[in-house]
Every structure is written in C-alpha cells, then in structure tokens.
Motif scaffolding. Structure first.
Motif, PDB file in Angstrom:
ATOM      1  N   GLN A   1       0.912  -1.293  -0.047  1.00  0.00           N
ATOM      2  CA  GLN A   1       0.013  -0.005  -0.007  1.00  0.00           C
ATOM      3  C   GLN A   1       0.883   1.404   0.057  1.00  0.00           C
ATOM      4  OE1 GLN A   1      -2.797   0.958  -1.074  1.00  0.00           O
ATOM      5  NE2 GLN A   1      -4.168   0.912   0.463  1.00  0.00           N
TER       6      GLN A   1
ATOM      7  N   GLU B   1       0.742   4.224  -2.888  1.00  0.00           N
ATOM      8  CA  GLU B   1       0.489   5.553  -2.371  1.00  0.00           C
ATOM      9  C   GLU B   1       1.746   6.648  -2.829  1.00  0.00           C
ATOM     10  OE1 GLU B   1      -0.469   5.309   1.860  1.00  0.00           O
ATOM     11  OE2 GLU B   1      -2.489   4.764   1.350  1.00  0.00           O
TER      12      GLU B   1
ATOM     13  N   GLN C   1      -3.786   4.011  -4.690  1.00  0.00           N
ATOM     14  CA  GLN C   1      -4.141   3.181  -3.582  1.00  0.00           C
ATOM     15  C   GLN C   1      -4.563   1.736  -3.821  1.00  0.00           C
ATOM     16  OE1 GLN C   1      -7.566   4.828  -1.672  1.00  0.00           O
ATOM     17  NE2 GLN C   1      -6.700   4.542   0.397  1.00  0.00           N
TER      18      GLN C   1
ATOM     19  N   LYS D   1      -7.000  -1.555  -3.644  1.00  0.00           N
ATOM     20  CA  LYS D   1      -8.185  -1.596  -3.115  1.00  0.00           C
ATOM     21  C   LYS D   1      -8.615  -3.088  -3.207  1.00  0.00           C
ATOM     22  CE  LYS D   1      -9.796   3.013  -4.561  1.00  0.00           C
ATOM     23  NZ  LYS D   1     -10.354   3.630  -5.411  1.00  0.00           N
TER      24      LYS D   1
ATOM     25  N   PHE E   1      -5.035  -2.093  -8.072  1.00  0.00           N
ATOM     26  CA  PHE E   1      -4.478  -0.679  -8.198  1.00  0.00           C
ATOM     27  C   PHE E   1      -4.250  -0.100  -9.674  1.00  0.00           C
ATOM     28  CE2 PHE E   1      -0.838  -3.735  -7.941  1.00  0.00           C
ATOM     29  CZ  PHE E   1      -0.017  -3.046  -8.879  1.00  0.00           C
TER      30      PHE E   1
END
Ligand code: ADP
Length: 631
Positions: free
Chosen positions: A596, A600, A605, A607, A622
């Motif tokens: 993650q 980022e 992000q 998911k 992602f």
C-alpha cells in the motif's frame, strides 16, 4: 418720506417749507392729543391706557407717530395698551369721532383744531388737550415735540450748481409770492435739521430703522409666542434627538472598540500567518504569527513588495519571477488560489516551507482591492513526511529481505536443480571423455546443457541480488508485462507444483506505465504470493489465479490480481493494510502494508473486492499512470 429717501437714496434737502399756520407762519409742526372737555377721567397721557383712541393714519407723522413717541417715552404702547386703536384717514374725522364720543381720545397735527374752530366746524372749547407743551414763537396748541416741515430736496446725482440755483430761487420766493396760493404754504426757509424725525423713527423702530426696535422679553414673548413655542419644541426635539444620537454613538463606539479588540485578538492569536496585499503587491497589514514565523517585523513588510521579500527565489535557488507569484496572480485575475508547497524566506536568510491560500478581496462596490494571504509553516510536516518516506523504504527493504527468507527454500530448490543438472552432466561428460569412444560431439552437447543450467543458476542469483537491493523511488516508464514476467519467473515452479490454474490477460496496447519497476514487482509478488497461500486451502481444480491489466476511465492502467481462494477472513477485513496484521502462522503481516505504501507513493491506492461470507476469493487492484514516453 424725506428721512427714508435720504437714508436709502442719498437725497439731500435744499430748503424747508414754511406753512401759513393760523397763528403765524412756521417751518416746524407737531401733534396735538385731545379728548372731550367733559372727560374728567382723562387728564394725562397715562390716563389714556385702556381707552379707545383714534389717530389719522399709522404712517402719519403729525397725525399719529409724534403722539406715539410721547406715549412711548412713558411706556405706553398704543397698539398694546389702548382698548382700541383706530385710524380715521383724515384729520377732521378724528376730531369729530372724539367730539361725538365714538372714541375716548385722538390726535391730529398742529393747526388743524384752530382752523376748524375758525371755520366754525367745531368749538375748540369742547375739547381738552393732553400733555400740552409751550414753545416760544410756536403759538399753535401742541402735545408733542416739534419737527421740521416738508423739505425741498435734490437727488444724489443732481449737480451742485443746479441745486444751488434752485435753493437760491426757493429762498428768494417772498411770502406774498406764494405760487400755490394755498392757505397752508407761504414760502421756503433754509433747510432745517431732520435728526429729530430720525430719532422718532429710531425710538419707535419704524422704517428705515425698523430693525432697531428695542424689544423687551415679554414683548417678544407676546408678539412671537408661537415662534418661541415652535422654537422651544424644536429645541426639545433637537435635544432629545441629540441625546439619542449621542447614546447610539456611544453604543457604536463601544461595539467598534469591541470589534477592533476582537479583530486584533483574532489577528494576533491565530496560529496561521495572515497578511494583506494591495494591487501593486505591497503588504498592507501583517499579523503577529507572521512576524513570529518569518522574523520580519510589520515595519519591514508594510508598504514593501511581499514577493521581493518573501518568495523571490525557489527552494532550489532558481529565481521565482514576479509574474508567476500566486499572490500577485490572485490580485490580477481575482481568483482564489491554494498553494500546497512553497517557501517563504525569513529575515535571517533561511526559509520555511509553507502552504497558503490567497483570496482576493473587494471593496463595497465590488472592485478588487488586493488579496489576503493565510499561510501555515509546514516545515515540520515536510520533515516528518520525508522521515516517513525513508522509513517506508527501510520497511520495504526489510520486507524484501524477509520475503527472501520466505523464498529461501524455493530458491534453494531453484538452485539445486541446475546445480544437480550441472554436476550430473559434468560427470557424464567426464565419463564420455574417459571412454575410448571419442564422443566429442556428444560432449559438446552436454557442455551446452551445463552452460545453460549455469546461466539459469546465475539468473536465480541475479533475482536475489535484484530484490535485496535497496533502491531509491525513482519512477520511469516500465512495462507491466515485463514486471509480471519477473514475478512469475520466481513463482512459476510453485504455481505449477500446487496445480494452480494461471490466467494472464495483459493489454498489450496499454502496457507502459510510469512507475518504479522493482517496487511494483514487489507489490505484484506480494499479491500473487498471498493468492497462492489462499488457493492452497481450496481443493485442486478450484485453484484459479488471474493477473489482468486494463485501461481505466480516468486515464490510468489498472492491474488486478484475483484468486478463487478462501476469501478474506472477517477479523482482518478492516485492518488489512495495517502492518503486522496476519492470519498466517508464518506470516509477518507486512506484505500488504508495504505494498500500500508503495502504491500511495505512486499516487494511487490498493483496493480490495471480496464478497462477504462466500468462498469466492479476493481481487486486489491498483492503478498506475500510463507512461507518456517509452523507455
Ligand atoms: P502476510 O501474508 O504475511 O500475512 P500480508 O500483509 O501480505 O501479510 O497479508 C495480511 C493478511 O491479509 C493475510 O494474513 C491474510 O489473512 C489476508 N490476505 C491477504 N491476501 C489474501 C488473499 N488473496 N486471500 C485471502 N486473504 C488474504
């Protein structure tokens, strides 16, 4: 008339008329005040108070005003103190009114009564005279002072010579030579002094001295009571109005002071820096927080160009042109702006990282007056962010090393195979060379196999180095298919041995993304690793794993790893991406958290899609930005 004309137009007298009074010619005359002989109650001027009175005319000098002056000297005002004041218009009527008892008393000019008596119109003995005076050479009955007769006057512009000639001519007229042959007129005398007439007008406040009237307070009140009343009412209204205004004013002042105090308090106590800028870009005000944050004092800034003082140069030392200054632009195009990362130079030569908003402000007519800048020192936040990033890198490194640990057995297996093949083949080759048969060709084949197995082993070692290497997050164009291949190279054997059905759907037209390839490989590796772990728990034949890439609506490329494993356990669902959250005995719970962090850092992000309560597996996905240029 003469006195008025002299006052207004500057006429001047040449001669005074001599009248033919019945007793003797005279150039003066007066007034006589009288009542009926039988009026015992009227003997002096004071007795006239509250009596009815008749005079000739209100503007007649001898027929009213002379008598009035005498009464006035005693404080008697005919208009106020008589029970009735009438004007007969002609002298005879006044005399007859008194004799007939229509009025109590009256006044006429001198010589009238004597003439009427002589004419037999009246008997003078029927009359009684009030306030009689005596003057040598003036034989007519008179109750008042004496005043000069009519003058013969010249206009102001009449030449002195002509005036002289006329005066001489007039004075030369002998008494017998009366041109009018009138009873009343005989000749002309040298001009008399008319100041007594003037004095009379002044005392009675008559024109041309009307304004000089001396009024007592009671007279004013009596005469102008309504004006006085209006005045008093207006004054009272004014006073109450003023007191209301004063009260409101005081209240306004108090609330203004309160507002100013509040404004000052807000301005000085808010933690954010605030300053105003006019259309020229000059500072109009600054608050305390700004002074504290930048070290600049209000007097250093107010009236000076804020851009030149605060952000003339970028963080990297390159100049920051004024036209690109967001504060300046906001004032020019009247649009509010929010700048999330900039610097302000401090007075001591260092700088602070800031985020700020600049909002244009307008006057009451809606014209832009400048802008207000509200800023916040984010230096600490930026430092923390940097520390976090470094920490993330460390974590990722640790993660990779731990994964290497996990993969160690796989790697050993990987290396074991080529090494076994190499040693077996090498032995075979040696045997061939030892034997008599000169099997050179066969030997060469075996050596080829050895060398390809050695390459395979070298590749495995290469991967290990690749993964254990600590890389800086440098993003560049990278191919999804290549990154997936790299991951599958590592896991292929395991996938095959666990009878997992692998489906690859990679969009060849959308293969290039802008990313840090090793990190993305690590993410994909994590996701596929987790999927394999989950698929192990379902029966063979139901173990499906798919890796897909597809373009998204918002111009990104989505990478999706799906499995038909057990699905997410309820306990982990809400904390999936928290570090050290694991449901596995040997798990570290770092994989998803690191992944993650990596995504980022790429502006996205990870998911997850996982239907609750069904064993339909999980999809992790992602998105990455497509690469504009290809490597
Ligand atoms: P670890 O694999 O070491 O446990 P991760 O952060 O990679 O750490 O995963 C955390 C947890 O998320 C796992 O322990 C597991 O419970 C759950 N999880 C991750 N991927 C899957 C998946 N594909 N199917 C089911 N559960 C999963």
């Amino acid at each position: 008339m003469y006195v008025n004309l002299e006052e207004k137009y500057g006429v001047s007298r040449l001669a005074t008329m001599v009248t033919s009074d019945i007793n003797r010619p005279n150039n003066v005359f007066g007034g006589v005040i009288f009542t009926r002989e039988d009026r015992d109650d009227i003997n002096s001027l004071r007795d006239l108070k509250n009596k009815s009175f008749m005079a000739v005319d209100k503007d007649s000098l001898g027929g009213f005003q002379m008598a009035w002056r005498e009464m006035n000297a005693l404080g008697i005002n005919p208009y106020r103190d008589f029970s009735r004041l009438e004007f007969g218009g002609i002298h005879d009527r006044v005399v007859m009114a008194v004799l007939d008892g229509k009025v109590d008393a009256g006044t006429v000019r001198t010589d009238i009564l004597e003439r009427m008596d002589a004419a037999g119109t009246i008997d003078i003995d029927d009359l009684k005279f009030i306030n009689l005076r005596h003057k040598d050479k003036f034989l007519s009955l008179h109750s008042t002072r004496l005043y000069p007769e009519w003058p013969f006057s010249k206009l102001s512009h009449t030449s002195p010579e002509l005036a002289r000639q006329v005066a001489v001519a007039l004075l030369q007229i002998p008494p017998s030579n009366s041109p009018l042959s009138s009873d009343k007129y005989t000749n002309w005398s040298i001009p008399l002094d008319y100041h007594e007439v003037r004095a009379l007008f002044k005392e009675l406040a008559l024109p041309p001295y009307a304004s000089l009237e001396k009024l007592t307070l009671t007279e004013v009140l009596k005469r102008y009571w309504y004006l006085v009343l209006i005045g008093i009412i207006s004054l009272l209204l004014l006073i109450s109005l003023i007191s209301v205004v004063v009260r409101h004013n005081r209240r306004l002042k108090r609330s203004q002071q309160r507002l100013e105090r509040q404004h000052e308090l807000i301005n000085q106590s808010v933690a954010d820096g605030i300053y105003g800028v006019d259309l020229e870009g000059n500072c109009t005000f600054v608050n305390k927080a700004m002074e504290n944050m930048t070290g600049w004092k209000a007097e250093d800034l107010i009236g000076k160009n804020q851009h030149i003082i605060l952000h003339h140069t970028h963080e990297d030392g390159t100049p920051h042109p004024r036209e690109e200054c967001p504060v300046y632009q906001s004032a020019v195009d009247s649009r509010a702006r929010f700048i999330s990362d900039d610097i302000f130079w401090k007075k001591d030569g260092s700088y602070i990282n800031v985020e700020y908003s600049c909002t244009p402000f307008r006057d009451l007519k809606g014209n832009i007056q400048g802008s207000v800048v509200v800023f916040r020192d984010i230096t600490e936040r930026k430092k923390t962010q940097k520390r976090n990033q470094e920490h993330q890198l460390q974590l990722a490194h640790v993660g990779r090393l731990s994964m290497l640990g996990e993969m160690a057995s796989g790697i050993a297996h990987e290396l074991n195979q080529p090494l076994t093949a190499i040693s077996t083949n090498a032995r075979a080759c040696a045997r061939m060379l030892e034997s008599d048969n000169n099997n050179i060709e066969q030997c060469a084949d075996v050596l080829d196999k050895i060398s390809s197995q050695a390459e395979r082993a070298a590749n495995v070692i290469q991967y290990i180095r690749h993964f254990s290497h600590k890389e800086l997050p440098h993003q560049k164009p990278a191919k999804i298919s290549l990154m997936v291949d790299t991951v599958l190279d590592l896991l292929e054997k395991e996938i095959q041995s666990k009878k997992i059905n692998l489906e690859l759907q990679l969009d060849k037209d959308h293969d290039w993304v802008f990313a840090q390839d090793i990190q993305i490989e690590q993410v994909i590796l994590n996701l596929v690793r987790n999927a394999i772990d989950s698929l192990e728990c379902v029966p063979k034949g139901k173990r499906n794993l798919s890796i897909r890439s597809t373009p998204t609506n918002n111009n990104k490329i989505e990478i999706r790893v799906s499995d038909t494993g057990l699905g997410l356990k309820k306990v982990i669902r809400d904390q999936l991406f928290e570090p050290f959250m694991t449901t596995k005995d040997q798990g570290m719970g770092l994989g998803l958290s690191i992944s993650q962090g990596i995504i980022e850092a790429h502006g996205g992000q990870i998911k997850v899609e996982s239907p609750l309560g069904q064993q339909t597996g999980v999809s992790f996905y992602f998105s990455l930005p497509p690469a504009k240029e290809r490597a």
